[in-house]
Design a protein around this motif. Structure first.
Motif, PDB file in Angstrom:
ATOM      1  N   ALA A  51       9.413   6.383  -2.289  1.00 17.52           N
ATOM      2  CA  ALA A  51       8.352   5.556  -2.680  1.00 17.52           C
ATOM      3  C   ALA A  51       9.227   3.887  -3.808  1.00 17.52           C
ATOM      4  CB  ALA A  51       8.343   6.212  -4.105  1.00 17.52           C
ATOM      5  N   ILE A  85       3.543   6.809  -8.575  1.00 18.07           N
ATOM      6  CA  ILE A  85       3.562   6.763  -7.434  1.00 18.07           C
ATOM      7  C   ILE A  85       4.601   8.548  -7.423  1.00 18.07           C
ATOM      8  CG2 ILE A  85       4.868   7.307  -4.951  1.00 18.07           C
ATOM      9  CD1 ILE A  85       4.099   4.894  -4.368  1.00 18.07           C
ATOM     10  N   TYR A  87       7.088   1.697  -8.209  1.00 18.85           N
ATOM     11  CA  TYR A  87       7.423   3.511  -7.650  1.00 18.85           C
ATOM     12  C   TYR A  87       7.460   4.991  -8.432  1.00 18.85           C
ATOM     13  CZ  TYR A  87      12.237   3.181  -8.781  1.00 18.85           C
ATOM     14  OH  TYR A  87      13.326   2.928  -9.977  1.00 18.85           O
ATOM     15  N   THR A 100       6.885  -0.270  -3.049  1.00 16.77           N
ATOM     16  CA  THR A 100       6.448  -0.782  -4.295  1.00 16.77           C
ATOM     17  C   THR A 100       7.700  -1.091  -5.083  1.00 16.77           C
ATOM     18  OG1 THR A 100       4.919  -1.254  -5.717  1.00 16.77           O
ATOM     19  CG2 THR A 100       4.540   1.363  -4.921  1.00 16.77           C
TER      20      THR A 100
END
Length: 313
Positions: free
Chosen positions: A275, A285, A282, A279
């Motif tokens: 993750a 996520i 993360y 991005t």
């Protein structure tokens, strides 16, 4: 085939699978296996207390840090060789577990969680207070001579993996035997119904103290192993996140199962790693994935497997 034999074969298969992964995975992923196994030992120690005994601790980082500083400080300040320093790290975790357990077990339920969290915070602040020796959040690097065992320098990737594998294998196999022993079954009985266990004549308080001490020793072993294999000791390992991590690992992998802690650490380690490459957000996520897994697999990944394989320890 007996359940005991199936369990032993399962554990040996897990150990063999780790060796195969190390030999076949790309260097980066293979290198992470050593860290995963050390953290899995920490999770196993937590699982013994939470998954098998039913005691929810929010302060386990103090035991991990006790092992880490027990090893690191004796190696750095006193020049103690690796193996004696490592043994002192384990002893530090067990001793702290015994003392904290004797005091925390005067409470129960939510109060027990709060008391363990308070002790952990006290340990963290103590490390910061004695920054002259501990170097606080900055930490310190373990001397290279304190990372040599039987003439083998454990700073090398292959040597580090071999040492981590040996420690993990010993802990996994020993834990597998422990949870099938009379003590292990009694701890499960305390988790399921403490009052009935007391009515049967068992000293539940003494048994829970034994569980906390053993959990502290395993967590201390993990902390000492982390310092030994990765050469770093820092106060961040005594902070609150490292008390929450083992709880998440055990819940995700499957509380009350011997392979659950490894699965939980493996899953969360690579979930965060993957993750964070996608991005900067993360953690969002990771949080969504954890919520979904908790909703649809409340007994953890190993818990799902145990539905089909009831003999899974």
């Amino acid at each position: 085939m007996t359940d005991r034999l199936r369990t032993d074969l399962l554990h040996l298969g897990v150990i063999a699978a780790l060796v195969v992964l190390f030999l076949t995975l790309p260097t980066y992923y293979a290198g992470n296996l050593s860290r995963i196994m050390v953290l899995a030992i920490y999770a196993i120690g937590y699982n013994l207390l939470f998954g098998y005994t039913g005691l929810l601790s929010l302060g386990h980082a103090m035991f991990f840090a006790a092992g880490m500083y027990g090893y690191g400080l004796t190696a750095q300040l006193a020049g103690v060789p690796a193996l004696p320093a490592f043994a002192l790290g384990i002893l530090a975790g067990a001793a702290l577990g015994l003392v904290v357990g004797a005091l925390a077990l005067r409470t129960a339920g939510v109060a027990f969680m709060i008391v363990t969290l308070m002790f952990a915070q006290a340990a963290y602040l103590t490390i910061l207070h004695f920054g002259t020796y501990t170097r606080g959040d900055e930490g310190f690097v373990v001397p290279s001579e304190a990372r040599i065992v039987f003439g083998i320098d454990l700073s090398g990737e292959t040597e580090r993996f071999a040492a981590a594998l040996i420690l993990f294998a010993l802990v996994l196999l020993a834990t597998g035997r422990l949870v099938r022993s009379r003590l292990g079954r009694t701890l499960v009985a305390i988790r399921e119904n403490e009052e009935r266990t007391r009515m049967l004549g068992y000293d539940a308080t003494r048994l829970k103290l034994i569980a906390i001490t053993l959990s502290g020793a395993l967590s201390g072993l993990a902390g000492a192993a982390y310092a030994l294999l990765f050469g770093y000791v820092g106060a961040s390992f005594a902070a609150v996140p490292y008390s929450i991590f083992p709880l998440l690992w055990v819940l995700l992998g499957g509380a009350g199962t011997t392979i659950g802690p490894l699965i939980g650490v493996f899953f969360m380690f690579y979930l965060i790693d993957t993750a964070s490459g996608i991005t900067l957000a993360y953690l969002l996520i990771v949080g969504v994935a954890l919520v979904l897994l908790t909703l649809f697999a409340p007994q953890g990944i190993a818990g799902l497997i145990k539905r089909r394989l009831p003999w899974l320890p």
